[in-house]
Design an enzyme around this catalytic site. Structure first.
Site, PDB file in Angstrom:
ATOM      1  CB  ALA A   1      12.540  88.917  85.003  1.00 53.39           C
TER       2      ALA A   1
ATOM      3  CB  ALA B   1      16.172  77.277  82.681  1.00 56.56           C
TER       4      ALA B   1
ATOM      5  CB  ILE C   1      16.823  89.452  87.575  1.00 55.95           C
ATOM      6  CG1 ILE C   1      16.008  87.981  87.890  1.00 55.95           C
ATOM      7  CG2 ILE C   1      15.833  90.399  86.891  1.00 55.95           C
ATOM      8  CD1 ILE C   1      16.083  87.873  86.285  1.00 55.95           C
TER       9      ILE C   1
ATOM     10  NE  ARG D   1      58.360 101.167  89.467  1.00 58.69           N
ATOM     11  CZ  ARG D   1      58.615 100.513  91.543  1.00 58.69           C
ATOM     12  NH1 ARG D   1      58.488 101.859  91.907  1.00 58.69           N
ATOM     13  NH2 ARG D   1      59.533 100.048  92.011  1.00 58.69           N
TER      14      ARG D   1
ATOM     15  CG  HIS E   1      50.460  98.682  87.401  1.00 56.60           C
ATOM     16  ND1 HIS E   1      49.978  98.596  86.643  1.00 56.60           N
ATOM     17  CD2 HIS E   1      50.283  99.698  87.893  1.00 56.60           C
ATOM     18  CE1 HIS E   1      49.574  99.776  86.215  1.00 56.60           C
ATOM     19  NE2 HIS E   1      49.648 101.117  86.957  1.00 56.60           N
ATOM     20  N   GLY E   2      53.607  95.463  89.325  1.00 58.54           N
ATOM     21  CA  GLY E   2      53.753  95.234  90.298  1.00 58.54           C
ATOM     22  C   GLY E   2      53.326  95.328  92.071  1.00 58.54           C
TER      23      GLY E   2
ATOM     24  CD  GLU F   1      23.347  89.541  78.643  1.00 58.47           C
ATOM     25  OE1 GLU F   1      22.275  88.740  77.784  1.00 58.47           O
ATOM     26  OE2 GLU F   1      22.622  89.806  79.961  1.00 58.47           O
TER      27      GLU F   1
ATOM     28  CB  THR G   1      29.110  80.616  79.841  1.00 54.15           C
ATOM     29  OG1 THR G   1      28.646  79.760  79.175  1.00 54.15           O
ATOM     30  CG2 THR G   1      28.463  80.663  80.199  1.00 54.15           C
TER      31      THR G   1
END
Length: 399
Positions: free
Chosen positions: A133, A139, A166, A279, A351-352, A376, A378
Site C-alpha cells: 500500500a 501520489a 491497492i 482458417r 481472427h476477423g 509499477e 507507467t
C-alpha cells in the site's frame, strides 16, 4: 566494450534446467487446472479458493523466500518463469502473487529479524495474504508526495492513511504501507517517509473496490486507516527511509510485470499461428497470405525480443548488477507490455470477427495489458527513468 555495458558477458542469460522444469510444472498447472476457471473467475471478479489452495501446495506464495523462513529458496528468474506461465493463461491470478511477493521481499530485505521470523513463514506458505500500500489519490508516480501520517507515541505509531489502487486490498491479511513520520523538506522531499508492516485486524478498512479496464479478478481497492495503532517493532527498516525501500520494491516488481506481458504475448502469438493454419479463405489457409505471414514474423520478433529483455534483466538482478538492472528493468517493462499489445492486435485482426468476440480471449488480453502498462511505473515514466538512469549510472551525469 559493448557500450554502455563492459562486455558481452553482461548480456548472458542465466537460464538453467531447473528453470525449465519449473516452467513445465507451472504450464501444466495453468493449462490443466487454471484455464477452466478463467471465465468464471473474471465474471465473479475473484480467483477461486481451489486455485489459491493449489498455489499453496505448489509453493507459489514464497518462491524466493529462503527455506528456513518457509519459502522455496528459489531465485529471481523463477519468479519470472512463474509469472509468464500463469499470465499466459490468466493474468489476474499472477497479479495476486506479484503483489504478495512484493510484501515478502520488503519484509525479507528490510525487516528486523524478529519480524521476518514472525511473518514470513505465514506469507511464504500462503496462509496469510499480503498487499503493498503506497499509492494515494495525489501520489502515484510521485512517491515522495504521499500525505499519510504516522506519529510516534511511546512504543507505537498512530497511522492515518488513505491508499488507492491497492491490489489485494480487500483480501490481504498484512500490508506493507508507507506513511510520513516527518514532513518533507524543500531540498529532499523523499525524506521522512517510513515503511510499516500493518495487520488488517488492527484497523485497515476497505472503502471500495475499484472497477478497472482489465484484471477483473484482481482485487483493486481503496483502503483507509484511521488512528491505527502499529507497534514500533513493525517499522520496516530505518525510520525515514521508506521512500527508497518503496522505489526499490517497484524496481523488483517491474521485471515481473514484463514477464506477465511476455506470457500474454506468448498466448496471443499461439492463437495467431494456430488460427492462421486452421482458417481458410479462397480455398487455402490464411497462413499462405503474405499479410498474415508479416503479422506472424513481426509478432515472433516482438515476442523473442521481449523475452530476452525480460530474462536478461532478471539475470542482472540475480548477479547483483544493480546499475545495469535498474535500466534493463525499465526497458523491459515498456517494451514487453507494448510488444504484447501489438501481438494481440495482430492476432485480433487475423481472427476477423472472432478476434473481437469475448470467446477467444484476445480482448481480455488487450484489456489486461492496459493495466500492465500502468502499474509499477507507467510506460511513459519508464522511458524517462531508463534515460535518466542511463546517464547517471553509466555516464556519471545527473539530469
Amino acid at each position: 566494450m559493448v557500450f554502455p555495458l563492459k562486455s558481452l558477458e553482461d548480456l548472458k542469460l542465466e537460464i538453467s534446467q531447473d528453470h525449465e522444469i519449473l516452467r513445465q510444472t507451472i504450464r501444466e498447472f495453468a493449462e490443466k487446472e487454471v484455464s477452466g476457471y478463467v471465465d468464471k473467475g473474471e465474471s465473479e471478479r475473484d480467483v477461486p479458493k481451489v486455485l489459491k489452495e493449489r498455489a499453496k501446495e505448489l509453493g507459489l506464495y514464497g518462491p524466493d523466500v529462503p527455506t528456513e523462513l518457509g519459502g522455496q529458496g528459489s531465485d529471481y528468474l523463477s519468479l519470472l518463469v512463474i509469472s509468464e506461465e500463469l499470465s499466459r493463461v490468466w493474468t489476474s491470478f499472477s497479479t495476486l502473487l506479484l503483489v504478495h511477493w512484493m510484501l515478502n521481499r520488503a519484509i525479507y530485505k528490510y525487516g528486523k529479524e524478529e519480524v521476518k521470523k514472525k511473518y514470513l513463514p505465514l506469507t511464504a506458505s500462503g496462509e496469510k495474504i499480503g498487499a503493498f500500500a503506497n499509492t494515494e489519490p495525489e501520489a502515484g508516480t510521485d512517491v515522495a508526495g504521499i500525505r499519510s501520517t504516522a506519529k510516534k507515541v511511546n512504543d507505537h505509531y498512530i497511522i492515518n492513511a488513505r491508499k488507492i489502487f491497492i491490489t489485494n486490498g480487500d483480501i490481504a491479511d498484512y500490508f506493507v504501507l508507507t506513511a510520513r513520520t516527518s514532513p518533507p523538506s524543500n531540498n529532499a522531499r523523499w525524506k521522512g517517509i517510513t515503511m510499516f508492516l500493518v495487520e488488517k485486524e488492527w484497523g485497515v478498512k476497505t472503502v471500495s473496490r475499484i472497477e478497472t479496464t482489465g484484471l477483473k479478478a484482481s482485487h483493486t481497492t481503496e483502503i483507509i486507516l484511521e488512528d491505527v495503532k502499529v507497534p514500533a517493532e513493525n517499522v520496516i527498516g530505518e525510520e525515514g527511509m521508506g521512500f527508497k525501500y518503496a522505489v526499490e520494491s517497484f524496481d523488483y516488481a517491474r521485471t515481473i510485470v514484463s514477464a506477465q506481458a511476455v506470457g500474454i504475448g506468448q498466448s496471443a502469438f499461439e492463437k495467431l499461428v494456430n488460427y492462421s493454419l486452421q482458417r481458410k479463405a479462397f480455398d487455402k489457409p490464411i497462413a499462405e497470405f503474405q499479410i498474415v505471414q508479416q503479422k506472424v514474423s513481426e509478432s515472433f520478433a516482438d515476442l523473442l525480443t521481449s523475452r530476452f529483455l525480460t530474462y536478461w534483466a532478471g539475470s542482472l538482478y540475480n548477479k547483483g548488477k544493480t546499475d545495469e538492472y535498474i535500466v534493463a528493468a525499465s526497458l523491459a517493462k515498456f517494451y514487453a507490455t507494448e510488444a504484447a499489445e501489438k501481438i494481440v492486435m495482430r492476432a485480433m485482426t487475423a481472427h476477423g470477427g472472432y478476434g473481437v468476440s469475448n470467446s477467444i480471449g484476445l480482448e481480455r488480453m488487450l484489456r489486461d495489458l492496459q493495466i500492465l502498462k500502468t502499474y509499477e511505473g507507467t510506460n511513459d515514466i519508464q522511458r524517462v527513468s531508463a534515460a535518466r538512469q542511463f546517464f547517471y549510472r553509466f555516464m556519471g551525469i545527473k539530469i
